[in-house]
Every structure is written in C-alpha cells, then in structure tokens.
Design a protein around this motif. Sequence first.
Motif, PDB file in Angstrom:
ATOM      1  N   MET A   1       0.847  -1.191   0.000  1.00 45.81           N
ATOM      2  CA  MET A   1       0.000   0.000   0.000  1.00 45.81           C
ATOM      3  C   MET A   1       0.885   1.244   0.000  1.00 45.81           C
ATOM      4  N   ALA A   2       0.777   2.056  -1.036  1.00 46.05           N
ATOM      5  CA  ALA A   2       1.597   3.253  -1.141  1.00 46.05           C
ATOM      6  C   ALA A   2       1.065   4.352  -0.231  1.00 46.05           C
ATOM      7  N   THR A   3       1.949   5.255   0.130  1.00 43.11           N
ATOM      8  CA  THR A   3       1.544   6.402   0.934  1.00 43.11           C
ATOM      9  C   THR A   3       1.690   7.666   0.094  1.00 43.11           C
ATOM     10  N   SER A   4       1.082   8.725   0.576  1.00 42.70           N
ATOM     11  CA  SER A   4       1.177  10.014  -0.112  1.00 42.70           C
ATOM     12  C   SER A   4       2.627  10.438  -0.288  1.00 42.70           C
ATOM     13  N   GLN A   5       3.441  10.263   0.760  1.00 52.45           N
ATOM     14  CA  GLN A   5       4.843  10.673   0.714  1.00 52.45           C
ATOM     15  C   GLN A   5       5.639   9.833  -0.277  1.00 52.45           C
ATOM     16  N   GLN A   6       5.361   8.536  -0.352  1.00 48.07           N
ATOM     17  CA  GLN A   6       6.077   7.665  -1.284  1.00 48.07           C
ATOM     18  C   GLN A   6       5.793   8.065  -2.730  1.00 48.07           C
ATOM     19  N   ILE A   7       4.539   8.375  -3.018  1.00 44.76           N
ATOM     20  CA  ILE A   7       4.173   8.806  -4.372  1.00 44.76           C
ATOM     21  C   ILE A   7       4.842  10.135  -4.691  1.00 44.76           C
ATOM     22  N   ARG A   8       4.806  11.044  -3.735  1.00 44.31           N
ATOM     23  CA  ARG A   8       5.422  12.358  -3.938  1.00 44.31           C
ATOM     24  C   ARG A   8       6.923  12.221  -4.186  1.00 44.31           C
ATOM     25  N   THR A   9       7.603  11.419  -3.366  1.00 44.05           N
ATOM     26  CA  THR A   9       9.052  11.236  -3.507  1.00 44.05           C
ATOM     27  C   THR A   9       9.393  10.622  -4.855  1.00 44.05           C
ATOM     28  N   ALA A  10       8.609   9.625  -5.275  1.00 42.29           N
ATOM     29  CA  ALA A  10       8.852   8.962  -6.552  1.00 42.29           C
ATOM     30  C   ALA A  10       8.640   9.929  -7.714  1.00 42.29           C
ATOM     31  N   TYR A  11       7.644  10.781  -7.606  1.00 44.70           N
ATOM     32  CA  TYR A  11       7.368  11.766  -8.662  1.00 44.70           C
ATOM     33  C   TYR A  11       8.506  12.770  -8.767  1.00 44.70           C
ATOM     34  N   ILE A  12       8.942  13.290  -7.634  1.00 42.34           N
ATOM     35  CA  ILE A  12      10.031  14.270  -7.636  1.00 42.34           C
ATOM     36  C   ILE A  12      11.297  13.652  -8.223  1.00 42.34           C
ATOM     37  N   ASP A  13      11.594  12.418  -7.832  1.00 42.44           N
ATOM     38  CA  ASP A  13      12.773  11.734  -8.370  1.00 42.44           C
ATOM     39  C   ASP A  13      12.656  11.563  -9.889  1.00 42.44           C
ATOM     40  N   TYR A  14      11.463  11.255 -10.358  1.00 46.70           N
ATOM     41  CA  TYR A  14      11.264  11.051 -11.800  1.00 46.70           C
ATOM     42  C   TYR A  14      11.503  12.341 -12.573  1.00 46.70           C
ATOM     43  N   VAL A  15      10.867  13.432 -12.164  1.00 44.05           N
ATOM     44  CA  VAL A  15      10.983  14.671 -12.944  1.00 44.05           C
ATOM     45  C   VAL A  15      12.397  15.235 -12.899  1.00 44.05           C
ATOM     46  N   LEU A  16      13.118  14.976 -11.806  1.00 41.82           N
ATOM     47  CA  LEU A  16      14.477  15.506 -11.703  1.00 41.82           C
ATOM     48  C   LEU A  16      15.490  14.669 -12.482  1.00 41.82           C
ATOM     49  N   THR A  17      15.203  13.397 -12.673  1.00 41.94           N
ATOM     50  CA  THR A  17      16.107  12.549 -13.449  1.00 41.94           C
ATOM     51  C   THR A  17      15.757  12.549 -14.939  1.00 41.94           C
ATOM     52  N   GLN A  18      14.469  12.714 -15.246  1.00 44.30           N
ATOM     53  CA  GLN A  18      14.031  12.687 -16.643  1.00 44.30           C
ATOM     54  C   GLN A  18      13.806  14.091 -17.218  1.00 44.30           C
ATOM     55  N   ASP A  19      13.755  15.089 -16.342  1.00 44.53           N
ATOM     56  CA  ASP A  19      13.512  16.481 -16.725  1.00 44.53           C
ATOM     57  C   ASP A  19      12.191  16.644 -17.470  1.00 44.53           C
ATOM     58  N   GLU A  20      11.218  15.855 -17.103  1.00 43.60           N
ATOM     59  CA  GLU A  20       9.871  15.950 -17.666  1.00 43.60           C
ATOM     60  C   GLU A  20       8.920  15.133 -16.808  1.00 43.60           C
ATOM     61  N   LYS A  21       7.628  15.386 -16.977  1.00 43.25           N
ATOM     62  CA  LYS A  21       6.640  14.612 -16.245  1.00 43.25           C
ATOM     63  C   LYS A  21       6.528  13.207 -16.837  1.00 43.25           C
ATOM     64  N   PRO A  22       6.041  12.248 -16.050  1.00 40.90           N
ATOM     65  CA  PRO A  22       5.744  10.928 -16.613  1.00 40.90           C
ATOM     66  C   PRO A  22       4.717  11.082 -17.732  1.00 40.90           C
ATOM     67  N   LYS A  23       4.753  10.194 -18.702  1.00 42.69           N
ATOM     68  CA  LYS A  23       3.827  10.278 -19.842  1.00 42.69           C
ATOM     69  C   LYS A  23       2.378  10.128 -19.415  1.00 42.69           C
ATOM     70  N   SER A  24       2.161   9.353 -18.371  1.00 40.11           N
ATOM     71  CA  SER A  24       0.796   9.140 -17.889  1.00 40.11           C
ATOM     72  C   SER A  24       0.838   8.609 -16.472  1.00 40.11           C
ATOM     73  N   VAL A  25      -0.292   8.691 -15.801  1.00 34.72           N
ATOM     74  CA  VAL A  25      -0.382   8.127 -14.457  1.00 34.72           C
ATOM     75  C   VAL A  25      -0.188   6.620 -14.534  1.00 34.72           C
ATOM     76  N   TYR A  26      -0.704   6.012 -15.588  1.00 33.81           N
ATOM     77  CA  TYR A  26      -0.595   4.553 -15.750  1.00 33.81           C
ATOM     78  C   TYR A  26       0.866   4.105 -15.788  1.00 33.81           C
ATOM     79  N   SER A  27       1.663   4.771 -16.631  1.00 36.49           N
ATOM     80  CA  SER A  27       3.072   4.382 -16.745  1.00 36.49           C
ATOM     81  C   SER A  27       3.832   4.669 -15.459  1.00 36.49           C
ATOM     82  N   PHE A  28       3.446   5.726 -14.778  1.00 36.45           N
ATOM     83  CA  PHE A  28       4.122   6.101 -13.539  1.00 36.45           C
ATOM     84  C   PHE A  28       3.856   5.070 -12.440  1.00 36.45           C
TER      85      PHE A  28
END
Length: 218
Positions: A1-28
């Motif tokens: 079960m994911a938490t709000s903080q885990q999702i937030r941390t994963a999102y921040i890590d993604y945009v900072l390493t890829q320099d863009e948003k994930p293509k979709s919520v599904y892929s993320f």
Amino acid sequence: MATSQQIRTAYIDYVLTQDEKPKSVYSFVKKLKISEAEFYEFYSSFESIEKMVWADLTVEAISAIQQQEVWAQYSSRDRMLSFFYSYTELLKKHRSFIVYSLKSHQDRFSTPAVLAGVKPIFENFAGELINEGLETGELADRKFLTKRYKDALWIQFAFILNFWINDDSTDFEKTDEAIEKGINVTFDLFQRSPLDNLLEYGKFLSRNGKFAESRGRQ
C-alpha cells in the motif's frame, strides 16, 4: 500500500532525473508497482502533487518562524522579512525541484498554476501581519488602498521567487539583498508619509472652508 509521501518522492525523483513529467499516471504507477486507484486516493494529477509540495513548504516556513522566541517582538515589517529569508533558505534544500516546477509552469501573464494553493496561505499570513500593523499604528490605514496591501506583498512574493531561481550569486546573496530592498520599500509605502498629512490637511480645508471664509470676512 503506497503512501502520499512515497508517491510524492517517486514523482520528484522522476521529474528531476528525466527532466519531464511521466507520460501518464498509468506508466508512472506501473514503475512504482501500485495501482492507479492507489494514486488517485491521494492525488488527482501530477500537478496536484506539485501544488501540495509548494503548499507544505509554505506552511512549514510560516510555522517555523512563528515558533521563534523573538517573533512576538517583531514588527510587521520584520516578520515579513523573516518569512522571506526563512522561506528561501528552506527552498534551497529543494532547489532542483523548485526550479523545475516553476520553469515548467511559467506563464508571463499570470501566477503559475502550481502556486494556486500557496496564494491563499500567503495572503492569510500577510493579512494577519497587515492587521497587526494597522492596530499598532505601524501601517497607515488608507481608504480604498489598505485592502490592496496584500496584493502588493503577493507581487513581492512572485518577484522574489523569480529572482531566486535565476540568482547565480554565492549563497544567493543577491536574493537576500532583493528581499531586504523590496520588502523595506513596500512597507515604507504602507507607512504614514508627508503625503498622508497633506491629504488629511486637504480634507480638513474642504470640510472647514466655509468657516475659514466667514472668519475672514469678520
């Protein structure tokens, strides 16, 4: 079960390493190994994650300065200066994400959408400082203008943020200078000035013009 903080941390890590948003919520969520339903329990979109980060940082900065022992002794001007110094210091710990977030949501003609949650928080804070300043006489209560004081401070907020993300000086010294000069000039305008005295004198003359004329004829 994911938490709000885990999702937030994963999102921040993604945009900072890829320099863009994930293509979709599904892929993320697939990479995060959670379901879309789990994501939507906490966030309605990727933008809502960024809005929450900004709002939380703003609340954190305000809470921290209000707990300082010297807070009660500060004037409204000093409290606003303290906020911006503390805020930019806090943002420094998250600078990579802050720069990404602002630059990816830049709008020349309006406030970036990610700051939508910050504005009411800041305006409430600024409103309290303004009211305290009016009560103590630190700030001038001007008909039609007093209610615009918050707008002036929000403009300073946007200016300082934009200045900070583009500041390349050592330890962001130029930003500190921009804060000092900008807030001091703004509060100078909020305080009483010779112009206020002149306007009040003009009102007095207009109310008592007939009295002055009658005295002059005696």
